[in-house]
Motif scaffolding. Structure first.
Motif, PDB file in Angstrom:
ATOM      1  N   TYR A  14      36.339  40.204  49.425  1.00  0.00           N
ATOM      2  CA  TYR A  14      36.635  40.043  47.997  1.00  0.00           C
ATOM      3  C   TYR A  14      35.820  41.017  47.176  1.00  0.00           C
ATOM      4  CZ  TYR A  14      36.950  37.617  43.435  1.00  0.00           C
ATOM      5  OH  TYR A  14      37.165  37.288  42.119  1.00  0.00           O
ATOM      6  N   GLY A  63      35.182  40.740  39.954  1.00  0.00           N
ATOM      7  CA  GLY A  63      35.151  41.426  38.662  1.00  0.00           C
ATOM      8  C   GLY A  63      33.767  41.352  38.045  1.00  0.00           C
ATOM      9  N   ALA A  64      33.157  40.181  38.147  1.00  0.00           N
ATOM     10  CA  ALA A  64      31.788  40.023  37.665  1.00  0.00           C
ATOM     11  C   ALA A  64      30.864  40.968  38.430  1.00  0.00           C
ATOM     12  CB  ALA A  64      31.332  38.575  37.850  1.00  0.00           C
ATOM     13  N   ASP A 106      39.698  41.140  42.136  1.00  0.00           N
ATOM     14  CA  ASP A 106      39.760  40.460  40.837  1.00  0.00           C
ATOM     15  C   ASP A 106      40.207  41.475  39.786  1.00  0.00           C
ATOM     16  OD1 ASP A 106      39.154  39.176  38.452  1.00  0.00           O
ATOM     17  OD2 ASP A 106      37.090  38.666  39.003  1.00  0.00           O
ATOM     18  N   HIS A 148      44.008  38.919  42.069  1.00  0.00           N
ATOM     19  CA  HIS A 148      44.254  37.735  41.244  1.00  0.00           C
ATOM     20  C   HIS A 148      44.200  38.116  39.776  1.00  0.00           C
ATOM     21  CE1 HIS A 148      40.030  36.700  40.150  1.00  0.00           C
ATOM     22  NE2 HIS A 148      39.695  36.884  41.411  1.00  0.00           N
ATOM     23  N   GLY A 180      34.723  32.372  34.430  1.00  0.00           N
ATOM     24  CA  GLY A 180      35.470  31.129  34.544  1.00  0.00           C
ATOM     25  C   GLY A 180      34.627  29.872  34.495  1.00  0.00           C
ATOM     26  N   HIS A 181      33.327  30.027  34.687  1.00  0.00           N
ATOM     27  CA  HIS A 181      32.439  28.865  34.722  1.00  0.00           C
ATOM     28  C   HIS A 181      31.572  28.757  33.469  1.00  0.00           C
ATOM     29  CE1 HIS A 181      33.314  27.610  38.912  1.00  0.00           C
ATOM     30  NE2 HIS A 181      33.861  28.812  38.874  1.00  0.00           N
ATOM     31  N   ARG A 189      45.698  33.094  38.698  1.00  0.00           N
ATOM     32  CA  ARG A 189      44.544  32.218  38.460  1.00  0.00           C
ATOM     33  C   ARG A 189      44.746  31.473  37.149  1.00  0.00           C
ATOM     34  NH1 ARG A 189      38.211  34.231  37.778  1.00  0.00           N
ATOM     35  NH2 ARG A 189      37.866  33.257  35.762  1.00  0.00           N
ATOM     36  N   PHE A 209      44.950  30.473  42.274  1.00  0.00           N
ATOM     37  CA  PHE A 209      43.490  30.383  42.172  1.00  0.00           C
ATOM     38  C   PHE A 209      43.230  29.293  41.136  1.00  0.00           C
ATOM     39  CE2 PHE A 209      39.537  33.366  41.819  1.00  0.00           C
ATOM     40  CZ  PHE A 209      38.746  32.407  41.237  1.00  0.00           C
ATOM     41  N   GLU A 255      40.782  27.620  39.088  1.00  0.00           N
ATOM     42  CA  GLU A 255      39.416  27.937  38.669  1.00  0.00           C
ATOM     43  C   GLU A 255      38.657  26.729  38.128  1.00  0.00           C
ATOM     44  OE1 GLU A 255      36.946  29.531  39.129  1.00  0.00           O
ATOM     45  OE2 GLU A 255      36.478  31.110  37.674  1.00  0.00           O
ATOM     46  N   ASN A 295      37.275  28.368  44.343  1.00  0.00           N
ATOM     47  CA  ASN A 295      36.197  29.319  44.075  1.00  0.00           C
ATOM     48  C   ASN A 295      34.851  28.587  44.133  1.00  0.00           C
ATOM     49  OD1 ASN A 295      34.512  31.320  43.115  1.00  0.00           O
ATOM     50  ND2 ASN A 295      35.255  31.219  41.002  1.00  0.00           N
ATOM     51  N   THR A 304      31.701  29.296  43.791  1.00  0.00           N
ATOM     52  CA  THR A 304      30.652  30.177  43.270  1.00  0.00           C
ATOM     53  C   THR A 304      29.422  29.333  42.920  1.00  0.00           C
ATOM     54  OG1 THR A 304      30.207  31.973  41.700  1.00  0.00           O
ATOM     55  CG2 THR A 304      31.438  30.091  40.831  1.00  0.00           C
ATOM     56  N   PRO A 327      32.317  34.429  45.874  1.00  0.00           N
ATOM     57  CA  PRO A 327      32.445  35.751  45.248  1.00  0.00           C
ATOM     58  C   PRO A 327      31.167  36.571  45.186  1.00  0.00           C
ATOM     59  CG  PRO A 327      32.553  34.008  43.587  1.00  0.00           C
ATOM     60  CD  PRO A 327      32.586  33.337  44.930  1.00  0.00           C
ATOM     61  N   LEU A 328      30.034  35.905  44.970  1.00  0.00           N
ATOM     62  CA  LEU A 328      28.812  36.655  44.646  1.00  0.00           C
ATOM     63  C   LEU A 328      27.601  36.191  45.444  1.00  0.00           C
ATOM     64  CD1 LEU A 328      29.514  36.580  40.811  1.00  0.00           C
ATOM     65  CD2 LEU A 328      29.358  38.677  42.177  1.00  0.00           C
ATOM     66  N   ARG A 333      23.927  37.696  44.900  1.00  0.00           N
ATOM     67  CA  ARG A 333      22.848  36.944  44.248  1.00  0.00           C
ATOM     68  C   ARG A 333      21.568  36.995  45.097  1.00  0.00           C
ATOM     69  NH1 ARG A 333      26.035  34.267  40.451  1.00  0.00           N
ATOM     70  NH2 ARG A 333      27.851  33.179  41.262  1.00  0.00           N
TER      71      ARG A 333
HETATM   72  C1  MIC Z   1      35.285  34.749  40.627  1.00  0.00           C
HETATM   73  C2  MIC Z   1      34.826  35.454  39.398  1.00  0.00           C
HETATM   74  O1  MIC Z   1      35.937  35.696  38.575  1.00  0.00           O
HETATM   75  C3  MIC Z   1      34.252  36.835  39.764  1.00  0.00           C
HETATM   76  O2  MIC Z   1      34.406  37.759  38.952  1.00  0.00           O
HETATM   77  O3  MIC Z   1      33.621  36.946  40.812  1.00  0.00           O
HETATM   78  C4  MIC Z   1      33.711  34.703  38.636  1.00  0.00           C
HETATM   79  C5  MIC Z   1      32.557  34.263  39.504  1.00  0.00           C
HETATM   80  C6  MIC Z   1      31.311  33.798  38.791  1.00  0.00           C
HETATM   81  O4  MIC Z   1      31.051  34.226  37.657  1.00  0.00           O
HETATM   82  O5  MIC Z   1      30.541  33.070  39.406  1.00  0.00           O
HETATM   83  C7  MIC Z   1      34.365  33.525  37.907  1.00  0.00           C
HETATM   84  O6  MIC Z   1      34.481  32.446  38.498  1.00  0.00           O
HETATM   85  O7  MIC Z   1      34.793  33.717  36.748  1.00  0.00           O
END
Ligand code: MIC
Ligand code: MG
Length: 295
Positions: A44, A47-48, A86, A113, A124-125, A158, A186, A188, A210, A212, A236-237, A241
């Motif tokens: 993956y 985008g972030a 993304d 997506h 998204g969070h 998504r 997706f 979210e 997701n 995350t 995703p990250l 991290r």
């Molecule tokens: C999946 C996501 O779109 C991303 O860009 O990785 C982010 C992940 C995150 O910020 O933890 C999202 O969930 O919006």
């Protein structure tokens, strides 16, 4: 482009083979190689992650198609594993979305997506996400599907609606997106396993969870997500991290102690790096070429 061996086809095969398919974020080509060694079957590009790691920017819709395409191309050049990318809101209206789909496919990307937030999107969070209407998102999906140059390319829609409009509205939106041609959904920032169960019952295509860290969704396991019919699980990250925390520790140590001795055990060695890269094979090839030329 062979349909059978296209990246999209490989992604679909991976989704069919592993339930749920673990899709892991790889911030660059090198971490893609590392994830491949750990046995992941799909990768993956976040985008972030592009915004943060490549530009030092927050995930607020600031990066462009070409920014993401550059990072995606570097990953697809380094591995044959199918890559999910993304594309935020698709970067524009119908023709721009069409261009995004074609360029991503040409870059060897397997799946993308596209989300139903307004262009000035947020993570998204995070709170205060604003969405476009269902009709407008359906138009985005139709534009994307119409632009496919490989029928196996995967268009994942998504929905960010759970937070602002509630669970039923999010499911209704997802169903409308599938009706418009989305191959996968997706879902979210859901909160519970029951939320996922309701999604997978209503939406008759694979649903992605997701997972995350530090977000709205608990860190459900693959077993828990399998039991509620989730088709793909995204991290995703996670490695990014951890890499960032390691970088802080190393920088602080070197700066404060005047030596890296205290953190040397945390480092990948030169030998380990070269093994991942196949460095010696490259070197031998170079030596052989030189020998040939000097003969
Ligand atoms: C999946 C996501 O779109 C991303 O860009 O990785 C982010 C992940 C995150 O910020 O933890 C999202 O969930 O919006
Ligand atoms: Mg994103």
């Amino acid at each position: 482009m062979s349909q059978i061996h296209s990246a999209g086809a490989r992604f679909r095969q991976a989704v069919a083979a592993e339930q749920p398919l673990q899709v892991v974020g790889t911030i660059n080509a090198y971490t893609a190689l590392l994830a491949q060694r750990s046995g992941f079957k799909a990768l993956y590009l976040s985008g972030a992650g592009v915004a943060n790691a490549s530009f030092g920017l927050p995930d607020l819709g600031i990066t462009t198609l070409n920014d993401v395409l550059t990072d995606a191309s570097r990953i697809t050049a380094s591995t044959d594993l199918p890559l999910l990318v993304d594309i935020d809101t698709g970067w524009g209206s119908a023709f721009s979305i069409a261009r995004t789909i074609k360029e991503m496919t040409r870059a060897g990307v397997a799946a993308v997506h596209i989300e139903d937030q307004v262009q000035a999107k947020r993570c998204g969070h995070r709170p205060n996400k604003a969405l476009v209407s269902t009709d407008e998102m359906v138009d985005r999906v139709k534009a994307a599907v119409d632009a496919k140059i490989d029928s196996e390319f995967v268009l994942m829609a998504r929905t960010d609606a759970h937070a602002s409009e509630g669970q039923q509205a999010a499911i209704d939106r997802a169903c409308a997106y599938v009706e418009a041609g989305a191959d996968m959904i997706f879902a979210e920032a859901l909160h519970t396993l029951e939320d996922y169960q309701a999604f997978t019952r209503a939406v008759h295509v694979p649903v992605l969870a997701n997972i995350t860290e530090f977000g709205k969704t608990p860190l459900f396991t693959v077993e828990q997500l399998r039991a509620v019919g989730v088709g793909l699980v995204l991290y995703p990250l996670s490695a990014y991290r951890a890499m960032s925390a390691a970088a802080i520790e190393v920088y602080d140590t070197i700066r404060q102690q005047g030596t890296q001795q205290a953190v040397i055990d945390k480092m990948q060695t030169r030998a380990e790096l070269y093994e991942v890269l196949g460095y010696h094979t490259y070197e031998q090839k170079l030596d052989a070429l030189f020998r040939k030329e000097s003969n």
